[in-house]
Design an enzyme around this catalytic site. Sequence first.
Site, PDB file in Angstrom:
ATOM      1  N   HIS A  35       0.828  -1.211   0.000  1.00 55.15           N
ATOM      2  CA  HIS A  35       0.000   0.000   0.000  1.00 55.15           C
ATOM      3  C   HIS A  35       0.860   1.258   0.000  1.00 55.15           C
ATOM      4  O   HIS A  35       0.879   2.013   0.979  1.00 55.15           O
ATOM      5  CB  HIS A  35      -0.946  -0.012   1.204  1.00 55.15           C
ATOM      6  CG  HIS A  35      -1.999  -1.065   1.109  1.00 55.15           C
ATOM      7  ND1 HIS A  35      -2.567  -1.683   2.207  1.00 55.15           N
ATOM      8  CD2 HIS A  35      -2.606  -1.616   0.016  1.00 55.15           C
ATOM      9  CE1 HIS A  35      -3.470  -2.555   1.794  1.00 55.15           C
ATOM     10  NE2 HIS A  35      -3.510  -2.541   0.476  1.00 55.15           N
ATOM     11  N   HIS A  92      -0.420  -8.780   0.873  1.00 57.28           N
ATOM     12  CA  HIS A  92      -1.473  -8.883   1.892  1.00 57.28           C
ATOM     13  C   HIS A  92      -2.195 -10.219   1.865  1.00 57.28           C
ATOM     14  O   HIS A  92      -2.964 -10.516   2.772  1.00 57.28           O
ATOM     15  CB  HIS A  92      -2.475  -7.729   1.706  1.00 57.28           C
ATOM     16  CG  HIS A  92      -1.790  -6.408   1.545  1.00 57.28           C
ATOM     17  ND1 HIS A  92      -1.490  -5.877   0.310  1.00 57.28           N
ATOM     18  CD2 HIS A  92      -1.272  -5.555   2.450  1.00 57.28           C
ATOM     19  CE1 HIS A  92      -0.837  -4.737   0.466  1.00 57.28           C
ATOM     20  NE2 HIS A  92      -0.689  -4.516   1.753  1.00 57.28           N
ATOM     21  N   HIS A 115     -10.251  -4.511   4.541  1.00 59.60           N
ATOM     22  CA  HIS A 115      -8.810  -4.574   4.249  1.00 59.60           C
ATOM     23  C   HIS A 115      -8.516  -5.905   3.539  1.00 59.60           C
ATOM     24  O   HIS A 115      -9.055  -6.950   3.899  1.00 59.60           O
ATOM     25  CB  HIS A 115      -8.004  -4.458   5.551  1.00 59.60           C
ATOM     26  CG  HIS A 115      -6.536  -4.253   5.311  1.00 59.60           C
ATOM     27  ND1 HIS A 115      -5.703  -5.294   4.948  1.00 59.60           N
ATOM     28  CD2 HIS A 115      -5.757  -3.146   5.364  1.00 59.60           C
ATOM     29  CE1 HIS A 115      -4.466  -4.805   4.798  1.00 59.60           C
ATOM     30  NE2 HIS A 115      -4.482  -3.503   5.042  1.00 59.60           N
ATOM     31  N   GLU A 145      -6.023  -7.901   3.548  1.00 55.54           N
ATOM     32  CA  GLU A 145      -5.490  -8.997   4.364  1.00 55.54           C
ATOM     33  C   GLU A 145      -6.617  -9.741   5.092  1.00 55.54           C
ATOM     34  O   GLU A 145      -6.640 -10.973   5.148  1.00 55.54           O
ATOM     35  CB  GLU A 145      -4.480  -8.452   5.383  1.00 55.54           C
ATOM     36  CG  GLU A 145      -3.890  -9.580   6.225  1.00 55.54           C
ATOM     37  CD  GLU A 145      -3.018  -9.097   7.380  1.00 55.54           C
ATOM     38  OE1 GLU A 145      -2.594  -7.927   7.389  1.00 55.54           O
ATOM     39  OE2 GLU A 145      -2.767  -9.917   8.283  1.00 55.54           O
ATOM     40  N   CYS A 178       2.618  -8.617  13.456  1.00 60.35           N
ATOM     41  CA  CYS A 178       3.957  -9.069  13.081  1.00 60.35           C
ATOM     42  C   CYS A 178       5.050  -8.262  13.773  1.00 60.35           C
ATOM     43  O   CYS A 178       4.800  -7.185  14.321  1.00 60.35           O
ATOM     44  CB  CYS A 178       4.109  -9.016  11.560  1.00 60.35           C
ATOM     45  SG  CYS A 178       4.307  -7.348  10.950  1.00 60.35           S
ATOM     46  N   SER A 222      -2.496   2.694   3.922  1.00 59.81           N
ATOM     47  CA  SER A 222      -1.569   1.784   4.599  1.00 59.81           C
ATOM     48  C   SER A 222      -1.945   1.666   6.072  1.00 59.81           C
ATOM     49  O   SER A 222      -1.758   2.596   6.858  1.00 59.81           O
ATOM     50  CB  SER A 222      -0.136   2.317   4.461  1.00 59.81           C
ATOM     51  OG  SER A 222       0.723   1.613   5.324  1.00 59.81           O
ATOM     52  N   SER A 223      -2.460   0.510   6.428  1.00 58.71           N
ATOM     53  CA  SER A 223      -2.954   0.306   7.796  1.00 58.71           C
ATOM     54  C   SER A 223      -1.849   0.528   8.826  1.00 58.71           C
ATOM     55  O   SER A 223      -2.014   1.270   9.797  1.00 58.71           O
ATOM     56  CB  SER A 223      -3.527  -1.110   7.905  1.00 58.71           C
ATOM     57  OG  SER A 223      -3.702  -1.486   9.240  1.00 58.71           O
ATOM     58  N   ASN A 224      -0.689  -0.087   8.607  1.00 61.10           N
ATOM     59  CA  ASN A 224       0.361   0.014   9.633  1.00 61.10           C
ATOM     60  C   ASN A 224       0.865   1.448   9.757  1.00 61.10           C
ATOM     61  O   ASN A 224       1.226   1.889  10.848  1.00 61.10           O
ATOM     62  CB  ASN A 224       1.483  -0.987   9.357  1.00 61.10           C
ATOM     63  CG  ASN A 224       2.429  -0.536   8.274  1.00 61.10           C
ATOM     64  OD1 ASN A 224       3.402   0.137   8.540  1.00 61.10           O
ATOM     65  ND2 ASN A 224       2.113  -0.875   7.026  1.00 61.10           N
ATOM     66  N   SER A 280       5.658  -0.167   4.282  1.00 62.75           N
ATOM     67  CA  SER A 280       5.619  -0.215   2.818  1.00 62.75           C
ATOM     68  C   SER A 280       6.337   0.978   2.175  1.00 62.75           C
ATOM     69  O   SER A 280       6.167   1.237   0.985  1.00 62.75           O
ATOM     70  CB  SER A 280       4.154  -0.238   2.358  1.00 62.75           C
ATOM     71  OG  SER A 280       3.398   0.737   3.054  1.00 62.75           O
TER      72      SER A 280
HETATM   73  C1  2E7 Z   1       1.410  -6.787   3.767  1.00 61.28           C
HETATM   74  C2  2E7 Z   1       0.844  -6.945   4.981  1.00 61.28           C
HETATM   75  O1  2E7 Z   1       1.346  -2.446   2.264  1.00 61.28           O
HETATM   76  P1  2E7 Z   1       1.181  -1.937   3.663  1.00 61.28           P
HETATM   77  O2  2E7 Z   1       1.057  -0.500   3.870  1.00 61.28           O
HETATM   78  O3  2E7 Z   1      -0.020  -2.767   4.253  1.00 61.28           O
HETATM   79  P2  2E7 Z   1      -1.054  -2.498   5.442  1.00 61.28           P
HETATM   80  O4  2E7 Z   1      -1.575  -3.853   5.771  1.00 61.28           O
HETATM   81  O5  2E7 Z   1      -0.348  -1.873   6.555  1.00 61.28           O
HETATM   82  O6  2E7 Z   1      -2.171  -1.649   4.897  1.00 61.28           O
HETATM   83  O7  2E7 Z   1       2.427  -2.406   4.530  1.00 61.28           O
HETATM   84  C3  2E7 Z   1       3.152  -3.561   4.318  1.00 61.28           C
HETATM   85  C4  2E7 Z   1       2.346  -4.777   4.541  1.00 61.28           C
HETATM   86  C5  2E7 Z   1       1.753  -4.995   5.738  1.00 61.28           C
HETATM   87  N1  2E7 Z   1       1.001  -6.068   5.949  1.00 61.28           N
HETATM   88  C6  2E7 Z   1       2.168  -5.666   3.535  1.00 61.28           C
HETATM   89 CL1  2E7 Z   1      -0.140  -8.261   5.297  1.00 61.28          CL
HETATM   90 FE1  F3S Z   2       4.665  -9.122   6.565  1.00 60.75          FE
HETATM   91 FE2  F3S Z   2       4.448  -7.646   8.673  1.00 60.75          FE
HETATM   92 FE3  F3S Z   2       5.582  -6.710   6.599  1.00 60.75          FE
HETATM   93  S1  F3S Z   2       2.963  -9.100   7.914  1.00 60.75           S
HETATM   94  S2  F3S Z   2       4.563  -7.680   4.902  1.00 60.75           S
HETATM   95  S3  F3S Z   2       6.329  -8.404   7.807  1.00 60.75           S
HETATM   96  S4  F3S Z   2       4.286  -5.582   7.949  1.00 60.75           S
END
Ligand code: 2E7
Ligand code: F3S
Length: 324
Positions: free
Chosen positions: A53, A86, A136, A138, A206, A234-236, A279
């Site tokens: 993301h 994801h 989301h 995931e 994670c 981007s959730s994280n 990301s």
């Molecule tokens: C995959 C997973 O792509 P991101 O910003 O995703 P989130 O889930 O935070 O929206 O970050 C990397 C990533 C994190 N979790 C990729 Cl399952």
């Molecule tokens: Fe995996 Fe965590 Fe990155 S689930 S893609 S290590 S944020």
Amino acid sequence: MTSQTAATISDRRRVLLAKPRGYCAGVDRAVEAVEKALAQYGAPIYVRKQIVHNTYVVKTLETRGAIFVDETEEVPEGAIVVFSAHGVSPAVHAEAADRRLRTIDATCPLVTKVHNEARRFAAQDYDILLIGHEGHEEVEGTAGEAPDHVQLVDGLDNVANVTVRDPQKVVWLSQTTLSVDETNETVTRLKDRFPNLIDPPSDDICYATSNRQTAVKEIAAQSDLVIVVGSGNSSNSKRLVEVALDYGADAAYLVDDESFVQDSWLDGVTTVGVTSGASVPEILVDGVLRKLSAHGFSDVQEVESVQERMRFALPHELRKNLRA
Ligand code: 2E7
Ligand code: F3S
């Protein structure tokens, strides 16, 4: 203001740069998977959903010949498609097989671990409470492993609505990128309702999510302003803004890149905290630091709270020939 006072203030201006920040092992692997696929098979390479993301990552890969689609039905029969970091449900794998697509699965191995947990508990007929954000990707992928056994718990307010078949046979799992503190609170509330609720065999949030939150907590209390580099979906990254505010930052903003940083945010500020989501490529953080430096924030102190050394092997499909 005398020139001496001005000098004193500008001398105190500093940036606290959180570490770890930016790319996690799963993102590194997923982005490299698309790059390797392009190098090995040539353009176009289709990618289902955003590989991660981040707007900059997606645009950059597009210029190299990746085509991002929302669903497998948009991919021409027989073409190569990469599944995003994801993860995808078994139904998506089946659709791809029906269309004779050649697939490269860039699902993060830590997401695959949660899928395996969902399958295992469903096979034992548990009710699975999946803590995560509705819609989301995931969550859709994990829930799709056992749609008849999974119910989504999206936030504390959702706890009251949960109903289970047998309170003695309930387990919770979660999305990997949630707020650690908020998830603990949700689990506590769920356990108030279901005292025999089982924990996942190992943490589903994670290492990268949890380490980036620990790191931003460390700088937030000392920061007048925290800038989190990351995209809006981007959730994280979004969680890092919330954590920064919870841990004492006076203000915190999510920015895609330096062009989103507003000069007015820096009025009266002496300490700026900077971090980035899992990301986010470092080049985007560099841009923000350059802009801050131009405003007198050239003293950058990196604050390392946890050391990270995680690496994942590339998807196995890239180690064999996918040519039709
Ligand atoms: C995959 C997973 O792509 P991101 O910003 O995703 P989130 O889930 O935070 O929206 O970050 C990397 C990533 C994190 N979790 C990729 Cl399952
Ligand atoms: Fe995996 Fe965590 Fe990155 S689930 S893609 S290590 S944020």
